[in-house]
Structures are given as structure tokens and as C-alpha cells.
Design an enzyme around this catalytic site. Structure first.
Site, mmCIF file in Angstrom:
data_model
loop_
_atom_site.group_PDB
_atom_site.id
_atom_site.type_symbol
_atom_site.label_atom_id
_atom_site.label_comp_id
_atom_site.label_asym_id
_atom_site.label_seq_id
_atom_site.Cartn_x
_atom_site.Cartn_y
_atom_site.Cartn_z
ATOM 1 N N HIS A 93 1.942 70.290 80.430
ATOM 2 C CA HIS A 93 2.456 69.835 79.129
ATOM 3 C C HIS A 93 3.665 70.694 78.758
ATOM 4 C CE1 HIS A 93 2.788 68.992 74.861
ATOM 5 N NE2 HIS A 93 2.067 67.899 75.088
ATOM 6 N N GLU A 161 6.859 62.523 78.705
ATOM 7 C CA GLU A 161 6.977 62.948 77.313
ATOM 8 C C GLU A 161 8.320 63.657 77.125
ATOM 9 O OE1 GLU A 161 2.847 63.526 75.368
ATOM 10 O OE2 GLU A 161 3.320 65.373 76.401
HETATM 11 P P1 13P Z 1 3.222 63.857 69.150
HETATM 12 O O1 13P Z 1 2.483 62.547 69.332
HETATM 13 O O2 13P Z 1 2.684 64.666 68.015
HETATM 14 O O3 13P Z 1 4.686 63.666 69.134
HETATM 15 O O4 13P Z 1 2.876 64.749 70.461
HETATM 16 C C1 13P Z 1 2.989 64.184 71.711
HETATM 17 C C2 13P Z 1 2.349 65.089 72.691
HETATM 18 O O5 13P Z 1 2.803 66.202 72.907
HETATM 19 C C3 13P Z 1 1.131 64.611 73.360
HETATM 20 O O6 13P Z 1 0.800 65.401 74.447
#
Ligand code: 13P
Length: 245
Positions: A93, A161
Site C-alpha cells: 500500500h 491506487e
Molecule cells: P480513500 O478511499 O480514503 O481515498 O483511500 C483509498 C485507499 O488507500 C484504500 O486502500
């Protein structure tokens, strides 16, 4: 029909009582989640209580992170072996990469630990704002995927992400997401058989909520979502799940 994955990364948002309260609400609103494959990622210390209180086998549980090692003298680290019945583990992550300085090498070793222990990995990738602005998105994605082993990984999920979208309310266009996920898919095709590529789920994460989900659902390559803050509030998580119905 394949269900849409809703992976709830609770980060450090919910304490023990709040986590139990959340799963009790899931138990009594199970029908809202029939169209989704829900995976909950509580804090490590709350996982046992979540498992005990969950009244359905349809919902899976995962760890937000784990240590490379599974036993030994590693003060403060959490082993995959210390928690039972874990289905998934998030690896790489961006908060781990950026706040805890996890290099691609560390992410690679974690991925190996997770897959060697028969837990399904969700490998997170994504570029920072600066990398995007410098036109380096694909270069970064390529580097982050270069840790994938030649041998196929069973149950691998890749979560795209964009770091600049996490927690910001700022979303990439659907075309932008589609381009990145196509790139990921092609990279997977260069490594693995069609069958494995077909089985590798692709998630999008970053500012997913009950409003943004409406247009994100149009992105054909998305198999599901990795959701942060909106997943830690039961009503908003339920509202997202109901958009799939
Ligand atoms: P948000 O949905 O708060 O933007 O975070 C995304 C995230 O980091 C999920 O792993």
C-alpha cells in the site's frame, strides 16, 4: 455473474468496539451486500473480534500488511501466522511505501511471504502526483510490477491506487484508469497464461464513495474497489454496495 469486489481498508480508523459494531450492522443488513464480494481489512488487533462477530461466511477477512518474516526476534512486527483464517493480505500500500519507506524489494519479499503461506495478495501500485505530472505514470507502474515472479501467483489481485487520489476527493478520469489497467493487463499477459490473467482481479482505489462509484462502475476493466475512509462508515459502505444492486 462475477461479483464486484468491495475491499474495505479500514486503516487505523476503527477501534475494537467500532469494528464489532460495524460487523453487527453487516450481519443485520446482509441483503445489501449480495451483489458484492466483501473483504474487510480491520486493524490487526481487531481481526479476531471481527471474525468472532461476523455472522456470515460470505465475507472474507484480510490483513492490511504483514511482516516479511513469520517468526523470530522481530519486535513489534506482525506475522501472518499470528492470525488464523486470513484470506487476504494487502501488500505495498502506498502508505507503507511512503510513510514506512518500504522499497520495491521489501514489497517483493512480502508478496513472496504472503503467497508462500497460501494467503491471497492484493498488490497495490500507483503513482504520486509528482510522478504523474512528470509524465512518469507508466514508468512507475512498470517498476512496481517488475517485482512479480515468473511463476504465476494464485489468487493475485492488483489494486491501482493513484497516490494523489487517496483521501483527496480527486479522481482520475475513467479513460485514465482504463489506460493504466490495460497497461497492467498487458504486463500480466507478457508474464502469465491467459487463464491466470483472466483470474487476476484488478481493483481501483482512491476517493471511492457513494457518489464517485456511479461513474467508476463504467470502467470495464475494474473488477472491484479498494476503499478507505468510505468503507469505515457503515452507512456509506452500504450505500456503495447498494449501487451494485
Ligand atoms: P480513500 O478511499 O480514503 O481515498 O483511500 C483509498 C485507499 O488507500 C484504500 O486502500
Amino acid at each position: 455473474m462475477k461479483k464486484t469486489i468491495l475491499a474495505a481498508n479500514w486503516k487505523m480508523y476503527l477501534d475494537g468496539d467500532a469494528s464489532i459494531d460495524f460487523v453487527k450492522k453487516i450481519n443485520s443488513n446482509e441483503e445489501s451486500f449480495f451483489k458484492s464480494e466483501v473483504i474487510l481489512f480491520p486493524s490487526h488487533t481487531c481481526i479476531n473480534q471481527v471474525q468472532k462477530n461476523l455472522g456470515t461466511e460470505n465475507i472474507k477477512i484480510g490483513m492490511q500488511d504483514c511482516d516479511i518474516n513469520t517468526e523470530g526476534a522481530y519486535t513489534g512486527a506482525v506475522s501472518l501466522h499470528s492470525l488464523s483464517d486470513i484470506d487476504f493480505c494487502i501488500v505495498g500500500h502506498s502508505e507503507r511505501r511512503l510513510l514506512y519507506n518500504e522499497s520495491d524489494e521489501v514489497v517483493k519479499d512480502k508478496l513472496e511471504t504472503v503467497t508462500n503461506n497460501n494467503v491471497s495478495a492484493i498488490l497495490c501500485i500507483g503513482e504520486t502526483k509528482e510522478q504523474k505530472n512528470d509524465g512518469n505514470t507508466f514508468k512507475v507502474i512498470d517498476r512496481q510490477l517488475s517485482i512479480l515472479p515468473k511463476d504465476a501467483i494464485n489468487g493475485l489481485t492488483i489494486a491501482y491506487e493513484p497516490v494523489w487520489s487517496i483521501g483527496s476527493g480527486e479522481l482520475p478520469s475513467n479513460e485514465y484508469i482504463e489506460d493504466v489497467l490495460s497497461y497492467v493487463k498487458n504486463k500480466l499477459k507478457s508474464l502469465y497464461s491467459d487463464e491466470i490473467v483472466e483470474k487476476t482481479n484488478l481493483l481501483y482505489g482512491g476517493s471511492v464513495d457513494k457518489d464517485s462509484i456511479n461513474r467508476l462502475l463504467d470502467v470495464k476493466l475494474i473488477d472491484g474497489f479498494l476503499i478507505g475512509s468510505a468503507s469505515a462508515d457503515f452507512e456509506s459502505f452500504k450505500a456503495i454496495a447498494e449501487k451494485l444492486n
